[in-house]
Design a protein around this motif. Structure first.
Motif, PDB file in Angstrom:
ATOM      1  N   ALA A  63    -127.221  53.209 -55.507  1.00  0.00           N
ATOM      2  CA  ALA A  63    -128.357  52.964 -56.405  1.00  0.00           C
ATOM      3  C   ALA A  63    -129.581  52.514 -55.634  1.00  0.00           C
ATOM      4  O   ALA A  63    -130.714  52.958 -55.904  1.00  0.00           O
ATOM      5  CB  ALA A  63    -127.966  51.914 -57.445  1.00  0.00           C
ATOM      6  N   ALA A  64    -129.381  51.640 -54.641  1.00  0.00           N
ATOM      7  CA  ALA A  64    -130.507  51.160 -53.831  1.00  0.00           C
ATOM      8  C   ALA A  64    -131.144  52.311 -53.060  1.00  0.00           C
ATOM      9  O   ALA A  64    -132.379  52.360 -52.894  1.00  0.00           O
ATOM     10  CB  ALA A  64    -130.030  50.069 -52.874  1.00  0.00           C
ATOM     11  N   ALA A  65    -130.317  53.258 -52.610  1.00  0.00           N
ATOM     12  CA  ALA A  65    -130.853  54.421 -51.889  1.00  0.00           C
ATOM     13  C   ALA A  65    -131.720  55.285 -52.801  1.00  0.00           C
ATOM     14  O   ALA A  65    -132.754  55.811 -52.379  1.00  0.00           O
ATOM     15  CB  ALA A  65    -129.700  55.243 -51.310  1.00  0.00           C
ATOM     16  N   VAL A  66    -131.331  55.420 -54.060  1.00  0.00           N
ATOM     17  CA  VAL A  66    -132.137  56.173 -55.023  1.00  0.00           C
ATOM     18  C   VAL A  66    -133.471  55.462 -55.255  1.00  0.00           C
ATOM     19  O   VAL A  66    -134.541  56.103 -55.253  1.00  0.00           O
ATOM     20  CB  VAL A  66    -131.380  56.352 -56.356  1.00  0.00           C
ATOM     21  N   ASP A  67    -133.418  54.158 -55.437  1.00  0.00           N
ATOM     22  CA  ASP A  67    -134.660  53.385 -55.637  1.00  0.00           C
ATOM     23  C   ASP A  67    -135.601  53.543 -54.446  1.00  0.00           C
ATOM     24  O   ASP A  67    -136.827  53.691 -54.615  1.00  0.00           O
ATOM     25  CB  ASP A  67    -134.330  51.908 -55.852  1.00  0.00           C
ATOM     26  N   ALA A  68    -135.023  53.536 -53.244  1.00  0.00           N
ATOM     27  CA  ALA A  68    -135.860  53.661 -52.043  1.00  0.00           C
ATOM     28  C   ALA A  68    -136.525  55.036 -51.979  1.00  0.00           C
ATOM     29  O   ALA A  68    -137.706  55.149 -51.594  1.00  0.00           O
ATOM     30  CB  ALA A  68    -135.000  53.436 -50.796  1.00  0.00           C
ATOM     31  N   GLU A  74    -140.418  60.396 -53.076  1.00  0.00           N
ATOM     32  CA  GLU A  74    -139.598  61.607 -53.009  1.00  0.00           C
ATOM     33  C   GLU A  74    -139.245  62.095 -54.416  1.00  0.00           C
ATOM     34  O   GLU A  74    -139.132  61.307 -55.364  1.00  0.00           O
ATOM     35  CB  GLU A  74    -138.299  61.341 -52.236  1.00  0.00           C
ATOM     36  N   GLN A  75    -139.045  63.396 -54.513  1.00  0.00           N
ATOM     37  CA  GLN A  75    -138.587  63.999 -55.769  1.00  0.00           C
ATOM     38  C   GLN A  75    -137.077  63.790 -55.874  1.00  0.00           C
ATOM     39  O   GLN A  75    -136.352  64.038 -54.913  1.00  0.00           O
ATOM     40  CB  GLN A  75    -138.914  65.493 -55.787  1.00  0.00           C
ATOM     41  N   VAL A  76    -136.619  63.340 -57.022  1.00  0.00           N
ATOM     42  CA  VAL A  76    -135.179  63.128 -57.202  1.00  0.00           C
ATOM     43  C   VAL A  76    -134.676  63.984 -58.360  1.00  0.00           C
ATOM     44  O   VAL A  76    -135.460  64.486 -59.171  1.00  0.00           O
ATOM     45  CB  VAL A  76    -134.853  61.639 -57.462  1.00  0.00           C
ATOM     46  N   GLY A  77    -133.375  64.140 -58.441  1.00  0.00           N
ATOM     47  CA  GLY A  77    -132.773  64.971 -59.469  1.00  0.00           C
ATOM     48  C   GLY A  77    -132.892  64.367 -60.852  1.00  0.00           C
ATOM     49  O   GLY A  77    -133.199  63.176 -61.009  1.00  0.00           O
ATOM     50  N   ALA A  80    -130.685  61.236 -61.209  1.00  0.00           N
ATOM     51  CA  ALA A  80    -130.644  60.318 -60.071  1.00  0.00           C
ATOM     52  C   ALA A  80    -130.630  58.865 -60.537  1.00  0.00           C
ATOM     53  O   ALA A  80    -131.427  58.469 -61.392  1.00  0.00           O
ATOM     54  CB  ALA A  80    -131.840  60.566 -59.155  1.00  0.00           C
ATOM     55  N   GLY A  81    -129.708  58.102 -59.982  1.00  0.00           N
ATOM     56  CA  GLY A  81    -129.610  56.683 -60.298  1.00  0.00           C
ATOM     57  C   GLY A  81    -128.738  56.357 -61.489  1.00  0.00           C
ATOM     58  O   GLY A  81    -128.503  55.180 -61.790  1.00  0.00           O
ATOM     59  N   VAL A  82    -128.250  57.381 -62.182  1.00  0.00           N
ATOM     60  CA  VAL A  82    -127.435  57.152 -63.378  1.00  0.00           C
ATOM     61  C   VAL A  82    -125.965  56.965 -62.976  1.00  0.00           C
ATOM     62  O   VAL A  82    -125.429  57.765 -62.207  1.00  0.00           O
ATOM     63  CB  VAL A  82    -127.558  58.325 -64.370  1.00  0.00           C
ATOM     64  N   PRO A  83    -125.293  55.940 -63.477  1.00  0.00           N
ATOM     65  CA  PRO A  83    -123.898  55.690 -63.106  1.00  0.00           C
ATOM     66  C   PRO A  83    -122.932  56.671 -63.771  1.00  0.00           C
ATOM     67  O   PRO A  83    -123.203  57.205 -64.856  1.00  0.00           O
ATOM     68  CB  PRO A  83    -123.640  54.266 -63.616  1.00  0.00           C
ATOM     69  N   LEU A  84    -121.792  56.872 -63.112  1.00  0.00           N
ATOM     70  CA  LEU A  84    -120.785  57.819 -63.593  1.00  0.00           C
ATOM     71  C   LEU A  84    -119.388  57.311 -63.245  1.00  0.00           C
ATOM     72  O   LEU A  84    -119.174  56.679 -62.200  1.00  0.00           O
ATOM     73  CB  LEU A  84    -121.037  59.185 -62.950  1.00  0.00           C
ATOM     74  N   ALA A  85    -118.432  57.632 -64.123  1.00  0.00           N
ATOM     75  CA  ALA A  85    -117.021  57.325 -63.900  1.00  0.00           C
ATOM     76  C   ALA A  85    -116.300  58.617 -63.525  1.00  0.00           C
ATOM     77  O   ALA A  85    -116.432  59.627 -64.212  1.00  0.00           O
ATOM     78  CB  ALA A  85    -116.413  56.723 -65.168  1.00  0.00           C
ATOM     79  N   LEU A  86    -115.523  58.592 -62.443  1.00  0.00           N
ATOM     80  CA  LEU A  86    -114.896  59.795 -61.889  1.00  0.00           C
ATOM     81  C   LEU A  86    -113.387  59.755 -62.104  1.00  0.00           C
ATOM     82  O   LEU A  86    -112.723  58.796 -61.697  1.00  0.00           O
ATOM     83  CB  LEU A  86    -115.208  59.891 -60.398  1.00  0.00           C
ATOM     84  N   LYS A  87    -112.847  60.791 -62.731  1.00  0.00           N
ATOM     85  CA  LYS A  87    -111.401  60.861 -62.970  1.00  0.00           C
ATOM     86  C   LYS A  87    -110.657  60.831 -61.638  1.00  0.00           C
ATOM     87  O   LYS A  87    -111.040  61.511 -60.682  1.00  0.00           O
ATOM     88  CB  LYS A  87    -111.065  62.129 -63.749  1.00  0.00           C
ATOM     89  N   ASP A  88    -109.556  60.097 -61.601  1.00  0.00           N
ATOM     90  CA  ASP A  88    -108.867  59.837 -60.342  1.00  0.00           C
ATOM     91  C   ASP A  88    -108.004  61.004 -59.866  1.00  0.00           C
ATOM     92  O   ASP A  88    -106.982  60.810 -59.206  1.00  0.00           O
ATOM     93  CB  ASP A  88    -108.003  58.579 -60.470  1.00  0.00           C
ATOM     94  N   LYS A 117    -119.147  65.793 -54.192  1.00  0.00           N
ATOM     95  CA  LYS A 117    -120.285  65.968 -53.273  1.00  0.00           C
ATOM     96  C   LYS A 117    -121.557  66.321 -54.039  1.00  0.00           C
ATOM     97  O   LYS A 117    -122.643  65.806 -53.737  1.00  0.00           O
ATOM     98  CB  LYS A 117    -119.960  67.052 -52.240  1.00  0.00           C
ATOM     99  N   ARG A 118    -121.419  67.179 -55.047  1.00  0.00           N
ATOM    100  CA  ARG A 118    -122.603  67.566 -55.820  1.00  0.00           C
ATOM    101  C   ARG A 118    -123.148  66.383 -56.621  1.00  0.00           C
ATOM    102  O   ARG A 118    -124.366  66.254 -56.793  1.00  0.00           O
ATOM    103  CB  ARG A 118    -122.264  68.754 -56.719  1.00  0.00           C
ATOM    104  N   LEU A 119    -122.273  65.536 -57.110  1.00  0.00           N
ATOM    105  CA  LEU A 119    -122.720  64.321 -57.799  1.00  0.00           C
ATOM    106  C   LEU A 119    -123.524  63.436 -56.852  1.00  0.00           C
ATOM    107  O   LEU A 119    -124.619  62.963 -57.187  1.00  0.00           O
ATOM    108  CB  LEU A 119    -121.521  63.544 -58.331  1.00  0.00           C
ATOM    109  N   LEU A 120    -122.979  63.207 -55.659  1.00  0.00           N
ATOM    110  CA  LEU A 120    -123.651  62.349 -54.686  1.00  0.00           C
ATOM    111  C   LEU A 120    -124.970  62.960 -54.232  1.00  0.00           C
ATOM    112  O   LEU A 120    -125.976  62.251 -54.095  1.00  0.00           O
ATOM    113  CB  LEU A 120    -122.726  62.107 -53.491  1.00  0.00           C
ATOM    114  N   ASP A 121    -124.989  64.280 -54.004  1.00  0.00           N
ATOM    115  CA  ASP A 121    -126.225  64.946 -53.592  1.00  0.00           C
ATOM    116  C   ASP A 121    -127.305  64.843 -54.667  1.00  0.00           C
ATOM    117  O   ASP A 121    -128.505  64.862 -54.355  1.00  0.00           O
ATOM    118  CB  ASP A 121    -125.949  66.420 -53.292  1.00  0.00           C
ATOM    119  N   ALA A 122    -126.896  64.739 -55.929  1.00  0.00           N
ATOM    120  CA  ALA A 122    -127.845  64.629 -57.041  1.00  0.00           C
ATOM    121  C   ALA A 122    -128.314  63.200 -57.265  1.00  0.00           C
ATOM    122  O   ALA A 122    -129.126  62.940 -58.170  1.00  0.00           O
ATOM    123  CB  ALA A 122    -127.214  65.165 -58.318  1.00  0.00           C
ATOM    124  N   GLY A 123    -127.797  62.265 -56.464  1.00  0.00           N
ATOM    125  CA  GLY A 123    -128.200  60.865 -56.610  1.00  0.00           C
ATOM    126  C   GLY A 123    -127.491  60.132 -57.723  1.00  0.00           C
ATOM    127  O   GLY A 123    -127.890  59.024 -58.108  1.00  0.00           O
TER     128      GLY A 123
END
Length: 508
Positions: A63-68, A74-77, A80-88, A117-123
């Motif tokens: 989250a801090a990286a998105v804020d920075a 910078e243009q973000v997706g 970007a910055g929105v939290p998500l829960a990932l199935k295990d 990876k796509r989630l992380l790349d999207a911020g």
């Protein structure tokens, strides 16, 4: 940065689209949004048990990286910055991936799934990994080796399965977005019983690379959210061709976000599947389903009764195909390469160690399906069981193709009943399997399908879902129907269905 607007309670109840807009405009920081959701998890997850692993420190760093990036101009997706829960069941390097099983307890993968990876790349900020039925085998999340997840609408009831942790995290306001996987209804069925949105994309529309396989010809990752637009935005992030997945479709991603913003069903032909009604369907489920179909008709859709007779045989075919593929896929859990190992006293043979480990590591449902699948694939029985099931699969695909000559989409209840009580069906596998009666045909055919909330059943006040099924690569049609229903019904409800959910007590 502008002063923060919105308290913790307001932030956790906001849509993902609204949160992303506020973060991008620096009205609130991604760190504040993430911390609000981590605080919510700490407060209510002891009662809900949606998460198996919370990755708070890394989530705050993301989250801090998105804020920075935003501060730097910078243009973000769009998420970007929105939290998500990932199935295990999807790998995430540095975090445990257990698939809800003792067998993989403590296993930390060295790589990210393509979806991750796509989630992380999207911020997008990954809060942690959610609870699930062991190796995605189940319809209630009671088969998790780490204990069941509870439905936030009623903590004595199931949140659906196998992705009950992801759906419960949404309904408990622990995350605005989640990822699930759907093999026979494991995104849609939990969405239906928690009053949330769950979408199974066209088979091959999202990558299975890094998804621990249950049944390779059926599994598909997909978006889970509280609104149709949020699901569409997430769908757009994770979808698309992946050269690491041989079943991935090299085609443009359907215009799902545009469809979700439109919600125009005027002129659409919507087919009601006649086989998905009658005996076994709760009266309240059928009532809310018929009311929703009536709403679609009022909005300009043409309603057509459609018969798909082969759907009657979908369940027996599925419960031969899935165990057969599961038996093959789970053979890699042999105590030799990774995961747990027991019985290795220095004198035991490899076969003895393998047998002891699989006996200790797998739960009852996993063992049941492995044995069924191994039998169905064995010499002398392959053609009689697995081969016949694949022929039925072809008949089901043919029924879909004939139906789509008449209509644009098909609709049905997502589940025959609302959420049942924990423990009510755990000892009756057939009764448990019937929860996926309406969702299985879509997986067998590879169609796109989704569940959207359509109200509460009068008899118990629990959520009911409507399933929409579209042809392959027509995922956008799902969102058109879902958005139309959402606008019409939330107007009737006076707001989101989840605004009526009982408030969970914080853990003491």
């Amino acid at each position: 940065m502008s002063p923060s607007t919105g308290s913790g309670p307001e932030l956790i109840r906001s849509t993902a689209a609204d949160l992303a807009a506020k973060i991008a405009a620096q009205e609130v920081s991604a760190v504040e949004v993430t911390q609000a959701h981590l605080d919510r998890i700490a407060a209510v997850d002891p009662a809900v048990h949606a998460f198996l692993h919370v990755d708070g420190e890394r989530a705050l760093a993301q989250a801090a990286a998105v804020d920075a990036r935003i501060t730097a101009g910078e243009q973000v997706g769009p998420l970007a910055g929105v939290p998500l829960a990932l199935k295990d069941v999807l790998t995430y390097s540095g975090a445990p991936t257990t698939c809800g099983s003792k067998f993989l307890q403590g296993w930390v993968p060295p790589y990210d799934a393509t979806v991750t990876k796509r989630l992380l790349d999207a911020g997008i900020v990954i809060l942690g990994k959610t609870n699930m039925d062991e190796f995605a085998m189940g319809s209630s999340t009671e088969n998790s080796a780490y204990g069941p997840t509870h439905n936030p609408w009623d903590l004595d009831r199931i949140p659906g399965g196998s992705g009950g942790g992801s759906s419960a995290s949404l309904a408990a306001f622990e995350a605005p977005l989640a990822i699930g996987t759907d093999t026979g209804g494991s995104i849609r069925q939990p969405a239906a019983v928690t009053g949330t949105v769950g979408v199974k994309p066209t088979y091959g529309g999202t990558s299975r690379y890094g998804l621990v396989a249950l049944a390779s010809s059926l599994d598909q990752p997909g978006p889970c959210a509280r609104t149709v637009l949020d699901a569409a935005l997430l769908h757009e992030v994770i979808a698309g061709y992946d050269p690491y997945d041989s079943t991935s479709i090299d085609a443009p991603v359907p215009a799902v976000v545009e469809a979700a913003r439109s919600g125009d069903v005027s002129g659409m032909k919507i087919g009601v599947v006649t086989e998905f009604s009658g005996e076994g369907y709760a009266p309240g489920v059928e009532q809310r389903f018929r009311e929703a179909v009536g709403q679609l008709e009022k909005l300009g859709a043409e309603i057509v009764e459609v018969s798909c007779p082969s759907f009657t045989y979908a369940m027996p075919a599925y419960y031969l195909i899935l165990p057969s593929e599961a038996s093959s896929n789970l053979a890699k859990f042999d105590s030799m390469r990774y995961g747990m190992r027991v019985g290795d006293n220095g004198s035991a043979s490899a076969e003895e160690v393998m047998a002891a480990t699989r006996e200790a590591g797998f739960g009852a449902e996993v063992k049941r399906r492995i044995m069924i699948g191994t039998y169905a694939l064995s010499s002398g029985y392959y053609d009689a069981y697995y081969g016949q099931a694949q022929k039925v699969r072809t008949l089901i695909i043919n029924d879909f193709n004939k139906a789509y000559e008449q209509v644009d989409v098909l609709v049905s209840p997502t589940t025959p009943t609302t959420a049942f009580k924990l423990g009510e069906k755990i000892d009756d596998p057939l009764a448990m399997y019937l929860n996926d009666l309406c969702t299985i045909p879509s997986n067998l055919a590879g169609n796109a399908s989704a569940s959207f909330p359509v109200g509460l059943a009068p008899e118990d006040g629990l959520p009911v879902g409507l399933q929409v099924i579209a042809p392959p690569l027509a995922d956008d049609r799902l969102y058109r129907v879902g958005a139309a229903l959402e606008r019409a019904l939330t107007s009737d409800w006076g707001g989101s269905l989840l605004s009526t959910i009982p408030e969970l007590e914080a853990a003491r």
